[in-house]
Scaffold this motif. Structure first.
Motif, mmCIF file in Angstrom:
data_model
loop_
_atom_site.group_PDB
_atom_site.id
_atom_site.type_symbol
_atom_site.label_atom_id
_atom_site.label_comp_id
_atom_site.label_asym_id
_atom_site.label_seq_id
_atom_site.Cartn_x
_atom_site.Cartn_y
_atom_site.Cartn_z
ATOM 1 N N GLY A 189 0.789 -1.226 0.000
ATOM 2 C CA GLY A 189 0.000 0.000 0.000
ATOM 3 C C GLY A 189 0.825 1.281 0.000
ATOM 4 O O GLY A 189 0.304 2.357 -0.297
ATOM 5 N N ASP A 190 2.121 1.188 0.332
ATOM 6 C CA ASP A 190 2.982 2.374 0.312
ATOM 7 C C ASP A 190 3.185 2.852 -1.120
ATOM 8 O O ASP A 190 3.187 2.055 -2.066
ATOM 9 N N LEU A 191 3.396 4.156 -1.267
ATOM 10 C CA LEU A 191 3.607 4.742 -2.579
ATOM 11 C C LEU A 191 5.089 4.941 -2.853
ATOM 12 O O LEU A 191 5.814 5.459 -2.007
ATOM 13 N N GLU A 194 13.934 -5.263 -6.024
ATOM 14 C CA GLU A 194 14.586 -6.485 -5.559
ATOM 15 C C GLU A 194 13.531 -7.516 -5.183
ATOM 16 O O GLU A 194 13.632 -8.690 -5.506
ATOM 17 N N LYS A 195 12.502 -7.047 -4.500
ATOM 18 C CA LYS A 195 11.455 -7.935 -4.005
ATOM 19 C C LYS A 195 10.150 -7.155 -4.004
ATOM 20 O O LYS A 195 10.118 -5.984 -3.654
ATOM 21 N N GLY A 196 9.081 -7.810 -4.418
ATOM 22 C CA GLY A 196 7.774 -7.175 -4.344
ATOM 23 C C GLY A 196 7.127 -6.987 -5.696
ATOM 24 O O GLY A 196 7.665 -7.371 -6.735
ATOM 25 N N LEU A 197 5.959 -6.385 -5.643
ATOM 26 C CA LEU A 197 5.154 -6.157 -6.836
ATOM 27 C C LEU A 197 4.521 -4.778 -6.724
ATOM 28 O O LEU A 197 4.039 -4.393 -5.656
ATOM 29 N N PHE A 198 4.531 -4.037 -7.831
ATOM 30 C CA PHE A 198 4.011 -2.672 -7.878
ATOM 31 C C PHE A 198 3.040 -2.526 -9.028
ATOM 32 O O PHE A 198 3.132 -3.251 -10.018
ATOM 33 N N HIS A 199 2.129 -1.558 -8.885
ATOM 34 C CA HIS A 199 1.314 -1.216 -10.042
ATOM 35 C C HIS A 199 1.294 0.285 -10.231
ATOM 36 O O HIS A 199 1.424 1.055 -9.293
ATOM 37 N N THR A 229 0.470 7.176 -10.329
ATOM 38 C CA THR A 229 0.946 6.800 -9.003
ATOM 39 C C THR A 229 1.543 5.409 -9.113
ATOM 40 O O THR A 229 1.038 4.577 -9.869
ATOM 41 N N ILE A 230 2.614 5.159 -8.358
ATOM 42 C CA ILE A 230 3.216 3.821 -8.306
ATOM 43 C C ILE A 230 3.088 3.333 -6.873
ATOM 44 O O ILE A 230 3.619 3.953 -5.954
ATOM 45 N N ARG A 231 2.337 2.238 -6.678
ATOM 46 C CA ARG A 231 2.029 1.727 -5.340
ATOM 47 C C ARG A 231 2.485 0.283 -5.194
ATOM 48 O O ARG A 231 2.361 -0.515 -6.131
ATOM 49 N N ALA A 232 2.992 -0.036 -4.001
ATOM 50 C CA ALA A 232 3.386 -1.412 -3.684
ATOM 51 C C ALA A 232 2.135 -2.259 -3.467
ATOM 52 O O ALA A 232 1.265 -1.903 -2.676
ATOM 53 N N LEU A 233 2.069 -3.382 -4.166
ATOM 54 C CA LEU A 233 0.975 -4.339 -3.965
ATOM 55 C C LEU A 233 1.331 -5.367 -2.903
ATOM 56 O O LEU A 233 0.458 -6.078 -2.416
#
Length: 187
Positions: free
Chosen positions: A33-35, A50-55, A91-95
């Motif tokens: 949820g962080d931007l 490195e790790k994670g998914l963003f949209h 906006t680019i947010r962490a999923l």
């Protein structure tokens, strides 16, 4: 940083170059949820996931319209904002909980000036992004929603497991309800 250094090594940088470039990056941890970037802000950082998914998304008439997703090994940036220093249109947010290695615009510009191999690498990354954008635009204009979904199944099946349905639907240019019908028909 190991993934970033390995990525640089895979792209032809020497050990010394990898270390010099790596020193320009700093670690950012983002919770779900962080931007990484807010629409309207001027992008000052380019990130390596490195790790994670963003949209990537924009708000239009109260609806979130997802245009892109990024995962491990991808770069995070609003290109037009970062390069032109204009307000971001998305906006680019962490999923998911994520780790990103980010470089500030000043450090990025310095690497481009001072390290010719980095400039050549940068041009290659830009070319790859342009091709991806062109392919996406072409697919949206010429393929049916079913064909776009089938192509997603074949080329990026991991997204179907990792990205929530409403974001996939937006990327494909359909409603979540229509995507559910497509998925039921193709199975």
């Amino acid at each position: 940083m190991d993934e970033l250094v390995a990525f640089l090594g895979e792209n032809g940088f020497t050990t010394d170059q990898q270390e010099a470039i790596g020193r320009q990056f700093h670690r950012r941890e983002l919770k779900k949820g962080d931007l990484f970037l807010q629409e309207g802000q001027i992008s000052q950082q380019l990130g390596f996931v490195e790790k994670g998914l963003f949209h990537y998304f924009c708000n239009r008439n109260g609806d979130e319209i997802t245009s892109y997703t990024a995962g491990p090994g991808d770069f995070l940036v609003s290109l037009s904002s970062f390069l032109r220093q204009r307000p971001a249109r998305e906006t680019i947010r962490a999923l998911t909980d994520s780790v990103v290695w980010a470089i500030h615009k000043r450090g990025f510009d310095q690497l481009r000036r001072d390290a010719p191999p980095f400039e050549a690498f940068y041009v290659g990354v830009l070319e790859e992004q342009i091709v991806c954008i062109e392919d996406s635009r072409f697919n949206l204009l010429t393929l049916t929603a079913e064909e776009r979904y089938q192509k997603l199944l074949e080329e990026e099946p991991n997204l179907l497991q990792e990205v929530p349905l409403q974001y996939l639907a937006s990327i494909l240019g359909v409603t979540p309800r229509h995507l559910s019908r497509i998925r039921g028909h193709i199975r």
